[in-house]
Design a protein around this motif. Structure first.
Motif, short mmCIF file in Angstrom:
data_model
loop_
_atom_site.label_atom_id
_atom_site.label_comp_id
_atom_site.label_asym_id
_atom_site.label_seq_id
_atom_site.Cartn_x
_atom_site.Cartn_y
_atom_site.Cartn_z
N GLY A 35 0.86 -1.19 0.00
CA GLY A 35 0.00 0.00 0.00
C GLY A 35 0.88 1.23 0.00
O GLY A 35 2.08 1.14 0.29
N CYS A 39 0.38 4.61 4.79
CA CYS A 39 -0.98 4.09 4.95
C CYS A 39 -1.11 3.21 6.19
O CYS A 39 -2.16 2.62 6.43
N SER A 204 -5.39 0.94 1.12
CA SER A 204 -5.60 2.25 0.49
C SER A 204 -4.63 3.25 1.09
O SER A 204 -3.95 2.95 2.07
N SER A 205 -4.59 4.46 0.52
CA SER A 205 -3.78 5.49 1.16
C SER A 205 -4.42 5.85 2.50
O SER A 205 -5.55 5.49 2.79
N GLY A 208 -5.20 3.66 6.18
CA GLY A 208 -5.21 2.40 5.45
C GLY A 208 -6.48 1.59 5.69
O GLY A 208 -6.86 1.34 6.83
N ARG A 209 -7.13 1.23 4.60
CA ARG A 209 -8.26 0.29 4.65
C ARG A 209 -7.93 -0.82 3.66
O ARG A 209 -7.20 -0.58 2.70
N VAL A 211 -8.32 -2.63 0.53
CA VAL A 211 -8.96 -2.39 -0.77
C VAL A 211 -9.38 -3.72 -1.36
O VAL A 211 -10.50 -3.89 -1.85
N SER A 240 -4.99 -2.31 -8.48
CA SER A 240 -5.77 -1.92 -7.30
C SER A 240 -5.01 -1.01 -6.34
O SER A 240 -5.54 -0.62 -5.31
N GLU A 242 -3.51 2.45 -5.19
CA GLU A 242 -3.63 3.89 -5.46
C GLU A 242 -2.26 4.51 -5.30
O GLU A 242 -1.68 4.44 -4.23
#
Ligand SMILES: Nc1ncnc2c1ncn2[C@@H]1O[C@H](COP(=O)(O)OP(=O)(O)OP(=O)(O)O)[C@@H](O)[C@H]1O
Ligand SMILES: [Mg+2]
Length: 246
Positions: A35, A39, A204-205, A208-209, A211, A240, A242
């Motif tokens: 990531g 993140c 994710s950025s 962080g989650r 994705v 996927s 970002e």
């Protein structure tokens, strides 16, 4: 074996690092986490190693909530963390010494490890006499000497040149195959994530989650790196991620 249950982390200054991160890694499996910078990947590993508390949610290892560091869990960081005044042998056997293992026992554990990692000839060398790749091997040997059930790694290979890195990825893969530890590997490198992770978790950025969790069943196959499947998987992961926020 290893489970993140809705982990969120907000630092005291209000920085939201992780948001509701959940995933499971079965026993003996390897999982890559990838990531954007910032993140929360390092934060997540620190939570699993018991040195950082989540703001909400839980990290579970073997069904038990992680509340403090434990001897079953080893954490390997990017900067090797070797003691400059100890030899390779001394660095690798230190943890055993601290746990009260006798000299013979330490030797029985450390010697084959050094051999496996191609360090036998350097047992009496000091860290400053070693290349970056060798220092990182010593770092691996030191963690493995304690026979951990779980190996957490934060960008362990990122400071190495591409060839050394590839060699060590191969070493890590065979260590994992031979020892069947549960591994959680944080990396910025898509090919590395795909070469070493049975599952690849894309964050994710910040905050962080999760994705997507990409299943990567062909991991560990001979010459996986050169197959069409490998490139397809890298493409899937790349699409996927970002980029942008750092
Ligand atoms: N002790 C702290 N206090 C406040 N904020 C922090 C602290 N540690 C980390 N952060 C912040 O939390 C966020 C996540 O940090 P973390 O180091 O976990 O990210 P990372 O994904 O490992 O990044 P990188 O890929 O650059 O190593 C960042 O915005 C960082 O600035
Ligand atoms: Mg980090």
């Amino acid at each position: 074996m290893l489970e993140a249950k809705g982990i969120s982390k907000v630092y005291p200054d209000g920085t939201e690092a992780l948001c509701e991160v959940s995933f499971k890694v079965p026993e003996g499996e390897s999982c890559s986490i990838i990531g954007p910078s910032g993140c929360g990947k390092t934060s997540l590993l620190f939570i699993f190693s018991g040195i950082l508390k989540p703001t909400s949610g839980k990290a579970l290892i073997a069904g038990k909530e992680v509340v403090a560091p434990s001897r079953e869990v080893a954490l390997i960081l990017q900067d090797y963390g070797l003691f400059p005044w100890k030899t390779v042998y001394g660095n690798v056997s230190l943890g055993l010494e601290l746990r009260g293992y006798g000299k013979k026992e330490r030797q029985r554990i450390v010697s084959p490890l050094l051999k496996n990692l191609g360090l036998s000839d350097f047992a009496d060398h000091y860290p400053k006499q070693l290349s970056g790749g060798m220092k990182q091997r010593v770092g691996f040997a030191r963690a493995l000497a304690l026979n951990p059930d779980v190996l957490l790694m934060d960008e362990p290979l990122s400071s190495l040149d591409a060839l050394t890195r590839e060699k060590l990825q191969n070493s890590l893969l065979s260590l994992w195959k031979n020892n069947r530890m549960t591994m959680l590997l944080v990396t910025h490198n898509i090919e590395e994530a795909v070469f070493l992770g049975r599952e690849i978790i894309v964050l994710s950025s910040r905050p962080g989650r999760v994705v997507i969790v990409v299943e990567n069943n062909k991991v560990g196959e001979v010459d996986y790196r050169t197959t069409e499947d490998f490139f397809d998987k890298c493409r899937e992961v790349r699409s996927s991620i970002e980029y942008g926020a750092t």
